[in-house]
Motif scaffolding. Sequence first.
Motif, short mmCIF file in Angstrom:
data_model
loop_
_atom_site.label_atom_id
_atom_site.label_comp_id
_atom_site.label_asym_id
_atom_site.label_seq_id
_atom_site.Cartn_x
_atom_site.Cartn_y
_atom_site.Cartn_z
N ARG A 198 0.85 -1.25 0.04
CA ARG A 198 -0.05 -0.22 -0.09
C ARG A 198 0.71 1.21 -0.07
NH1 ARG A 198 -5.15 -0.12 3.73
NH2 ARG A 198 -6.38 -1.68 2.33
N VAL A 199 0.62 2.45 -0.80
CA VAL A 199 1.24 3.54 -0.84
C VAL A 199 0.21 4.48 -0.85
CG1 VAL A 199 3.36 2.60 -1.94
CG2 VAL A 199 1.38 3.74 -3.37
N THR A 200 0.50 5.62 0.01
CA THR A 200 -0.41 6.73 -0.13
C THR A 200 -0.16 7.65 -1.28
OG1 THR A 200 1.01 8.19 1.36
CG2 THR A 200 -0.39 6.50 2.36
N GLN A 201 -1.08 8.45 -1.44
CA GLN A 201 -1.07 9.52 -2.55
C GLN A 201 0.13 10.37 -2.38
OE1 GLN A 201 -4.69 11.31 -3.68
NE2 GLN A 201 -5.68 9.31 -4.39
N GLN A 202 0.24 10.73 -0.93
CA GLN A 202 1.39 11.68 -0.46
C GLN A 202 2.79 10.84 -0.89
OE1 GLN A 202 1.10 14.78 0.62
NE2 GLN A 202 3.61 14.71 0.45
N GLU A 203 2.80 9.85 -0.55
CA GLU A 203 4.15 8.95 -0.95
C GLU A 203 4.61 8.81 -2.40
OE1 GLU A 203 4.64 5.53 2.26
OE2 GLU A 203 2.88 5.41 0.98
N VAL A 204 3.23 8.65 -3.12
CA VAL A 204 3.34 8.79 -4.78
C VAL A 204 3.99 10.26 -5.16
CG1 VAL A 204 2.29 8.64 -6.88
CG2 VAL A 204 1.94 7.05 -5.10
N LEU A 205 3.26 11.17 -4.65
CA LEU A 205 3.67 12.52 -5.10
C LEU A 205 5.07 12.77 -4.54
CD1 LEU A 205 0.38 14.48 -4.27
CD2 LEU A 205 1.54 14.16 -6.62
N ALA A 206 5.15 12.59 -3.32
CA ALA A 206 6.80 12.80 -2.80
C ALA A 206 7.94 12.06 -3.79
CB ALA A 206 6.83 12.22 -1.32
N ARG A 207 7.62 10.95 -4.26
CA ARG A 207 8.52 10.11 -5.11
C ARG A 207 8.41 10.92 -6.32
NH1 ARG A 207 10.18 4.81 -4.64
NH2 ARG A 207 9.85 5.20 -2.62
N LEU A 208 7.50 11.19 -7.15
CA LEU A 208 7.45 12.09 -8.16
C LEU A 208 8.54 13.16 -8.27
CD1 LEU A 208 3.90 11.51 -9.25
CD2 LEU A 208 6.06 10.34 -10.28
#
Length: 85
Positions: free
Chosen positions: A23-33
């Motif tokens: 599971r990944v949060t949208q915040q984690e996805v945005l941070a990685r991007l």
Amino acid sequence: MDDETKSRLERLQAELRLKTGNRVTQQEVLARLVEDAIESKADLVDSFRDKRVPVSDDDREAFHDGMVASGKATSEEDIDDILYG
């Protein structure tokens, strides 16, 4: 964030979960991007540039006025020899 972008982020989040099992949060996805974008900042900057730089008619004419023909035909082989020896 507009609805289309939010939807695309949700699809990306779901795809990441399917492919990784985590599971990944949208915040984690945005941070990685953002982190990846910082590492390849030149690509990010280029993505916001116009594909074609507009040039005024006067500037275009001045450029072409400065061109001269040498009177000698130049082949690709000639250019390669000059550049690469």
